[in-house]
Design a protein around this motif. Structure first.
Motif, PDB file in Angstrom:
ATOM      1  N   SER A  83       0.827  -1.196   0.000  1.00  0.00           N
ATOM      2  CA  SER A  83       0.000   0.000   0.000  1.00  0.00           C
ATOM      3  C   SER A  83       0.862   1.246   0.000  1.00  0.00           C
ATOM      4  CB  SER A  83      -0.908  -0.024   1.226  1.00  0.00           C
ATOM      5  OG  SER A  83      -1.602   1.193   1.326  1.00  0.00           O
ATOM      6  N   LEU A  84       0.977   1.879  -1.149  1.00  0.00           N
ATOM      7  CA  LEU A  84       1.612   3.196  -1.304  1.00  0.00           C
ATOM      8  C   LEU A  84       3.085   3.239  -0.893  1.00  0.00           C
ATOM      9  CD1 LEU A  84      -1.290   5.434   0.109  1.00  0.00           C
ATOM     10  CD2 LEU A  84      -0.878   4.820  -2.257  1.00  0.00           C
ATOM     11  N   THR A  85       3.721   2.066  -0.749  1.00  0.00           N
ATOM     12  CA  THR A  85       5.147   2.061  -0.388  1.00  0.00           C
ATOM     13  C   THR A  85       5.902   1.157  -1.362  1.00  0.00           C
ATOM     14  OG1 THR A  85       4.761   0.257   1.142  1.00  0.00           O
ATOM     15  CG2 THR A  85       4.783   2.462   2.075  1.00  0.00           C
ATOM     16  N   HIS A  86       6.014   1.605  -2.588  1.00  0.00           N
ATOM     17  CA  HIS A  86       6.651   0.758  -3.594  1.00  0.00           C
ATOM     18  C   HIS A  86       8.151   1.004  -3.694  1.00  0.00           C
ATOM     19  CE1 HIS A  86       2.736  -0.581  -4.891  1.00  0.00           C
ATOM     20  NE2 HIS A  86       2.350   0.685  -4.891  1.00  0.00           N
ATOM     21  N   ARG A  87       8.573   2.220  -3.430  1.00  0.00           N
ATOM     22  CA  ARG A  87      10.004   2.556  -3.535  1.00  0.00           C
ATOM     23  C   ARG A  87      10.530   3.061  -2.189  1.00  0.00           C
ATOM     24  NH1 ARG A  87      12.104   3.172  -8.714  1.00  0.00           N
ATOM     25  NH2 ARG A  87      13.497   4.817  -8.078  1.00  0.00           N
ATOM     26  N   HIS A  88      10.040   2.496  -1.099  1.00  0.00           N
ATOM     27  CA  HIS A  88      10.488   2.911   0.237  1.00  0.00           C
ATOM     28  C   HIS A  88      11.677   2.072   0.700  1.00  0.00           C
ATOM     29  CE1 HIS A  88       7.339   5.692   2.016  1.00  0.00           C
ATOM     30  NE2 HIS A  88       7.109   5.632   0.731  1.00  0.00           N
ATOM     31  N   GLY A  89      12.295   2.549   1.767  1.00  0.00           N
ATOM     32  CA  GLY A  89      13.494   1.876   2.263  1.00  0.00           C
ATOM     33  C   GLY A  89      13.218   0.768   3.247  1.00  0.00           C
ATOM     34  N   GLY A  90      11.959   0.419   3.487  1.00  0.00           N
ATOM     35  CA  GLY A  90      11.665  -0.656   4.430  1.00  0.00           C
ATOM     36  C   GLY A  90      11.763  -0.190   5.869  1.00  0.00           C
ATOM     37  N   SER A  91      12.295  -1.042   6.715  1.00  0.00           N
ATOM     38  CA  SER A  91      12.359  -0.721   8.143  1.00  0.00           C
ATOM     39  C   SER A  91      13.500   0.245   8.427  1.00  0.00           C
ATOM     40  CB  SER A  91      12.566  -2.003   8.927  1.00  0.00           C
ATOM     41  OG  SER A  91      12.932  -1.696  10.238  1.00  0.00           O
ATOM     42  N   PHE A  92      13.232   1.261   9.227  1.00  0.00           N
ATOM     43  CA  PHE A  92      14.277   2.224   9.576  1.00  0.00           C
ATOM     44  C   PHE A  92      14.840   1.978  10.964  1.00  0.00           C
ATOM     45  CE2 PHE A  92      12.814   5.687   6.441  1.00  0.00           C
ATOM     46  CZ  PHE A  92      13.677   5.171   5.494  1.00  0.00           C
ATOM     47  N   GLY A  93      14.223   1.069  11.777  1.00  0.00           N
ATOM     48  CA  GLY A  93      14.770   0.842  13.105  1.00  0.00           C
ATOM     49  C   GLY A  93      13.875  -0.054  13.923  1.00  0.00           C
ATOM     50  N   ALA A  94      14.264  -0.247  15.201  1.00  0.00           N
ATOM     51  CA  ALA A  94      13.545  -1.145  16.093  1.00  0.00           C
ATOM     52  C   ALA A  94      12.487  -0.379  16.876  1.00  0.00           C
ATOM     53  CB  ALA A  94      14.526  -1.826  17.032  1.00  0.00           C
ATOM     54  N   ASN A  95      11.897  -1.047  17.886  1.00  0.00           N
ATOM     55  CA  ASN A  95      10.816  -0.458  18.682  1.00  0.00           C
ATOM     56  C   ASN A  95      11.389   0.313  19.872  1.00  0.00           C
ATOM     57  OD1 ASN A  95       8.297   0.090  19.631  1.00  0.00           O
ATOM     58  ND2 ASN A  95       7.510  -1.971  19.360  1.00  0.00           N
ATOM     59  N   THR A  96      10.865   0.068  21.058  1.00  0.00           N
ATOM     60  CA  THR A  96      11.227   0.849  22.248  1.00  0.00           C
ATOM     61  C   THR A  96      12.733   0.829  22.514  1.00  0.00           C
ATOM     62  OG1 THR A  96       9.187  -0.079  23.063  1.00  0.00           O
ATOM     63  CG2 THR A  96      10.414   1.320  24.571  1.00  0.00           C
ATOM     64  N   THR A  97      13.356  -0.324  22.231  1.00  0.00           N
ATOM     65  CA  THR A  97      14.806  -0.384  22.367  1.00  0.00           C
ATOM     66  C   THR A  97      15.420  -0.354  20.983  1.00  0.00           C
ATOM     67  OG1 THR A  97      14.380  -1.888  24.187  1.00  0.00           O
ATOM     68  CG2 THR A  97      16.668  -1.651  23.477  1.00  0.00           C
ATOM     69  N   PRO A  98      16.170   0.596  20.612  1.00  0.00           N
ATOM     70  CA  PRO A  98      16.640   1.748  21.383  1.00  0.00           C
ATOM     71  C   PRO A  98      15.698   2.952  21.366  1.00  0.00           C
ATOM     72  CG  PRO A  98      17.685   1.712  19.248  1.00  0.00           C
ATOM     73  CD  PRO A  98      16.763   0.543  19.283  1.00  0.00           C
ATOM     74  N   GLY A  99      14.554   2.865  20.669  1.00  0.00           N
ATOM     75  CA  GLY A  99      13.619   3.979  20.697  1.00  0.00           C
ATOM     76  C   GLY A  99      14.014   5.150  19.821  1.00  0.00           C
ATOM     77  N   ARG A 100      14.951   4.914  18.927  1.00  0.00           N
ATOM     78  CA  ARG A 100      15.390   5.996  18.022  1.00  0.00           C
ATOM     79  C   ARG A 100      15.987   5.334  16.789  1.00  0.00           C
ATOM     80  NH1 ARG A 100      21.144   6.425  18.884  1.00  0.00           N
ATOM     81  NH2 ARG A 100      21.708   4.982  20.517  1.00  0.00           N
ATOM     82  N   VAL A 101      16.145   6.117  15.746  1.00  0.00           N
ATOM     83  CA  VAL A 101      16.794   5.611  14.529  1.00  0.00           C
ATOM     84  C   VAL A 101      18.294   5.799  14.707  1.00  0.00           C
ATOM     85  CG1 VAL A 101      17.019   5.913  12.055  1.00  0.00           C
ATOM     86  CG2 VAL A 101      14.786   6.110  13.118  1.00  0.00           C
ATOM     87  N   LEU A 102      19.051   4.748  14.417  1.00  0.00           N
ATOM     88  CA  LEU A 102      20.500   4.819  14.628  1.00  0.00           C
ATOM     89  C   LEU A 102      21.141   5.794  13.641  1.00  0.00           C
ATOM     90  CD1 LEU A 102      21.135   1.030  15.178  1.00  0.00           C
ATOM     91  CD2 LEU A 102      21.125   2.821  16.905  1.00  0.00           C
TER      92      LEU A 102
END
Lengths: 270, 174
Positions: free
Chosen positions: A197-216
């Motif tokens: 759905s509307l994500t054909h040229r996206h980069g996929g996952s950018f990071g994890a959940n609560t740990t570490p709670g931020r994008v590296l």
């Protein structure tokens, strides 16, 4: 029996150096009364050490102008490959930088000519000091030591290099603007169907959940592509021509046509 | 002048008032800067010189250029897609190749032909660079009765329009 027997090396040394201050037995002498000798090593992170460590050629390079590409035919074997034509025109030494004064050795060279009315008075004075015409481009080439310095005003011609040798080429790559991750980093993107759905040229996952709670930091994301300093190493010099003023190098060179390229001896072939 | 430190305190570091940064000498005269003349070579365009030198080296008698460009020397007859040509080489290591032209790419020094033939029932194609110094000659063996209205004839591959065994048909003709 020697009183030094059975002592650790430090105590033994200090005992020999300061026989009055060091006591082998239990005592109430404060440690601060004993003067210690430090062997002061020069730190590796100094400016002078960084200059020494740097891999640079022993002689200067030159500035050239990328003019275009064409084919090259080897007359003996019939092998064909593309070459880039680099123009060398009125390249002269403007300034020498020495280890004593600036802390490193370098040669400053200028390319071509420019209308003096369009050059600032500060730069005009700089060119007048070297007794050369106002240049359209000024570049600096760091060299190993002061032995490679050239007299100010020396003209560098294509014969500075010889056919068969290897050079490093530095240029500014073509700017591509703000680009997505598929073009910028060659990521695969998502499926074109099967519920995407509307994500054909996206980069996929950018990071994890609560740990570490931020994008590296350093995560590959969309952004400005190209327009960067690019070095192409170990390019073969195919041919030179002093009269016409060009160098032919094998293969491609970073940047568009009519852009400046720094040509110097290949550091990995020295 | 209370702000000026005394000589005994600063000593040799004391500078005259004129060299302080905020002090501007009111002067209307501009210093004349020497401008030196450029090394004037009067060179031609570098790309053109490169191309000319390559043409004189690889094609001094113009026969390669005349294959694709109409001129007085060839009376306007040039290679066209559909012609059957034979390419001969200087060296014995590369055998001669016969094929039908299915594409002519006119790109100056990079000009090339795409030749197609059927050798032992297998379709074979060869890109021939016109300015390859190993090529000694390119002869037209046969021209078609009627040319197809395209330069790029990729559509003939693998159907009834495809080339046959050209070597065999040429032998039969003789």
């Amino acid at each position: 029996m020697s009183p030094l027997l059975g002592l650790n090396p430090l105590t033994k040394r200090l005992t020999l150096q300061f026989p009055r201050l060091v006591r082998t037995g239990a005592s109430l002498t404060a440690p601060s009364t004993i003067t210690k000798t430090f062997i002061a090593n020069e730190p590796n992170h100094s400016q002078a050490k960084a200059v020494e460590r740097r891999r640079v050629p022993s002689r200067t390079g030159l500035v050239a102008l990328k003019r275009g590409m064409g084919p090259w035919f080897d007359e003996a074997t019939g092998v064909t490959f593309p070459v880039t034509i680099l123009e060398v025109n009125q390249v002269e030494v403007i300034l020498n930088k020495t280890k004593a004064k600036e802390g490193y050795s370098a040669v400053q060279v200028g390319y071509g000519s420019k209308n003096p009315n369009k050059v600032s008075r500060q730069l005009l004075g700089h060119f007048a000091k070297a007794k050369v015409n106002p240049k359209s481009k000024v570049a600096e080439f760091m060299i190993k030591n002061d032995e490679g310095l050239l007299p100010v005003g020396t003209e560098l011609k294509p014969s500075h290099f010889t056919p068969g040798q290897y050079v490093d080429l530095k240029g500014v790559s073509k700017g591509k603007g703000f680009q997505g991750v598929v073009k910028r980093y060659g990521m695969k993107g998502q499926k074109s169907s099967h519920g995407t759905s509307l994500t054909h040229r996206h980069g996929g996952s950018f990071g994890a959940n609560t740990t570490p709670g931020r994008v590296l930091p350093g995560k590959k994301m969309p952004g400005h592509m190209g327009n960067k300093n690019v070095t192409k190493q170990n390019s073969l010099v195919v041919d030179i021509n002093d009269e016409a003023g060009y160098i032919l190098v094998k293969g491609h060179v970073p940047g568009p046509d009519n852009s400046f390229v720094k040509v110097s001896d290949a550091i990995k072939k020295m | 002048m209370s702000f000026r430190p005394t000589l005994s305190k600063v000593g040799s570091l004391l500078t005259p008032l004129q060299s302080l940064r905020s002090y501007i000498v009111p002067s209307k005269a501009k210093k004349i800067i020497d401008v030196y003349n450029p090394l004037n070579y009067g060179r031609k365009d570098v790309m053109q010189t490169y191309k000319d030198s390559q043409y004189t080296k690889l094609d001094p008698t113009f026969w390669r250029r005349d294959l694709i460009k109409p001129s007085e020397r060839n009376n306007g007859t040039v290679l066209r897609s559909g012609d059957i040509v034979r390419v001969m080489y200087n060296t014995r290591t590369i055998p001669a190749f016969t094929g039908q032209i299915i594409k002519i790419s006119k790109k100056g020094l990079d000009s090339n032909l795409l030749l197609r033939n059927l050798i032992s029932k297998v379709g074979v194609e060869l890109h021939v660079k016109l300015f390859n110094p190993l090529i000694s000659r390119i002869d037209v063996v046969r021209r078609p009765n009627q040319y197809k209205p395209r330069n790029r004839q990729y559509y003939i591959r693998g159907n009834r329009l495809d080339v046959g065994d050209l070597d065999a048909s040429l032998r039969k003709r003789r």
